[in-house]
Design an enzyme around this catalytic site. Structure first.
Site, mmCIF file in Angstrom:
data_model
loop_
_atom_site.group_PDB
_atom_site.id
_atom_site.type_symbol
_atom_site.label_atom_id
_atom_site.label_comp_id
_atom_site.label_asym_id
_atom_site.label_seq_id
_atom_site.Cartn_x
_atom_site.Cartn_y
_atom_site.Cartn_z
ATOM 1 N N ASP A 7 0.820 -1.010 0.059
ATOM 2 C CA ASP A 7 -0.031 0.119 -0.152
ATOM 3 C C ASP A 7 0.936 1.147 0.227
ATOM 4 O O ASP A 7 2.031 1.080 0.274
ATOM 5 C CB ASP A 7 -0.980 0.174 1.218
ATOM 6 C CG ASP A 7 -1.596 1.342 1.396
ATOM 7 O OD1 ASP A 7 -2.341 1.488 0.467
ATOM 8 O OD2 ASP A 7 -1.564 1.852 2.507
ATOM 9 N N ASP A 9 -0.068 5.081 0.922
ATOM 10 C CA ASP A 9 -0.301 6.122 1.966
ATOM 11 C C ASP A 9 -0.553 5.515 3.249
ATOM 12 O O ASP A 9 -1.235 4.653 3.468
ATOM 13 C CB ASP A 9 -1.902 6.698 1.457
ATOM 14 C CG ASP A 9 -1.885 7.472 0.076
ATOM 15 O OD1 ASP A 9 -0.915 8.359 -0.364
ATOM 16 O OD2 ASP A 9 -2.632 6.924 -0.808
ATOM 17 N N ASP A 179 -1.381 -0.213 6.138
ATOM 18 C CA ASP A 179 -1.600 0.535 7.523
ATOM 19 C C ASP A 179 -3.216 0.502 7.766
ATOM 20 O O ASP A 179 -3.472 0.803 8.862
ATOM 21 C CB ASP A 179 -1.105 2.009 7.488
ATOM 22 C CG ASP A 179 -1.976 2.746 6.288
ATOM 23 O OD1 ASP A 179 -2.496 3.680 6.865
ATOM 24 O OD2 ASP A 179 -2.226 2.459 5.341
#
Length: 218
Positions: A7, A9, A179
């Site tokens: 991922d 961001d 995250d």
């Protein structure tokens, strides 16, 4: 070739490039300042809570691209990279990417942030490929629409499976770093799910399932 999937961001970046692009447009006075800021903040909170309507958000975030030529957009993005993205870069993230690359792994970014914003970031990070929402371009101009399935939540799995079928890559030995609770469908698919500076929900899931949880923040 083992897939090391990332991922972007909040994972490889210490911040959110999509939300920050919206802030950048506001700061430069390129959108209706108050209305755009309020909407950008609202959508970001929905993303964090796992309730975002990705189609509604993409319609909002891609609309400003229709106002500019490709030359103007390229200049804006270069400024955005210098002023906003570079400060979000993480040394530990770059080291992690280098470690996987040294092992001969294929570096794949899968992000819900559209490819206009993330393509140049992927290039700078040295990714082998990026899967992101694809903005439609007709006659050299953005239309504000997207092509195909947005790579968000279950859509990340859909787009990944399409890419696997096209390329012949497999998921054997695969890693995925994220995250966000929004990435649970893909985290459950890989052999090595790894939470990175995770939100509260993903942190608890990682603890319950015995997944590795690391930090890339300096």
């Amino acid at each position: 070739m083992t897939l090391a999937i990332f991922d972007l961001d909040g994972t490889l970046l210490n911040g959110d490039s999509d939300y920050t692009w919206g802030q950048f447009l506001v700061e430069k006075g390129l959108v209706d300042t108050q209305a755009y800021k309020e909407a950008n903040d609202k959508f970001f909170k929905q993303y964090q809570s796992g309730t975002l309507d990705i189609h509604e958000y993409l319609a909002f975030s891609l609309a400003p691209l229709k106002q500019f030529s490709s030359t103007e957009l390229n200049h804006l993005h270069q400024t955005f990279m210098q002023e906003k993205v570079q400060p979000m870069m993480l040394k530990k993230a770059k080291d992690l990417l280098k470690n996987h690359k040294n092992q001969g792994h294929f570096l794949l970014m899968i992000t819900a942030t559209n490819q206009f914003v993330t393509g140049p970031i992927s290039d700078i990070l040295g990714m082998d490929h990026i899967i992101a929402p694809i903005p439609e371009i007709i006659d050299g101009h953005y239309t504000g629409k997207i092509i195909g399935v947005p790579s968000f939540q279950e859509g990340k799995v859909t787009r990944l499976n399409e890419w696997l079928a096209e390329t012949g890559h497999t998921m054997e030995g695969s890693y995925f770093y994220s995250d966000s609770r929004n990435d649970l469908p893909l985290l459950e698919l890989v052999d090595h799910p790894i939470a990175v500076d995770a939100d509260e929900t993903l942190t608890k899931i990682a603890q319950d399932r015995g997944w590795q949880h690391i930090s890339l923040r300096d």
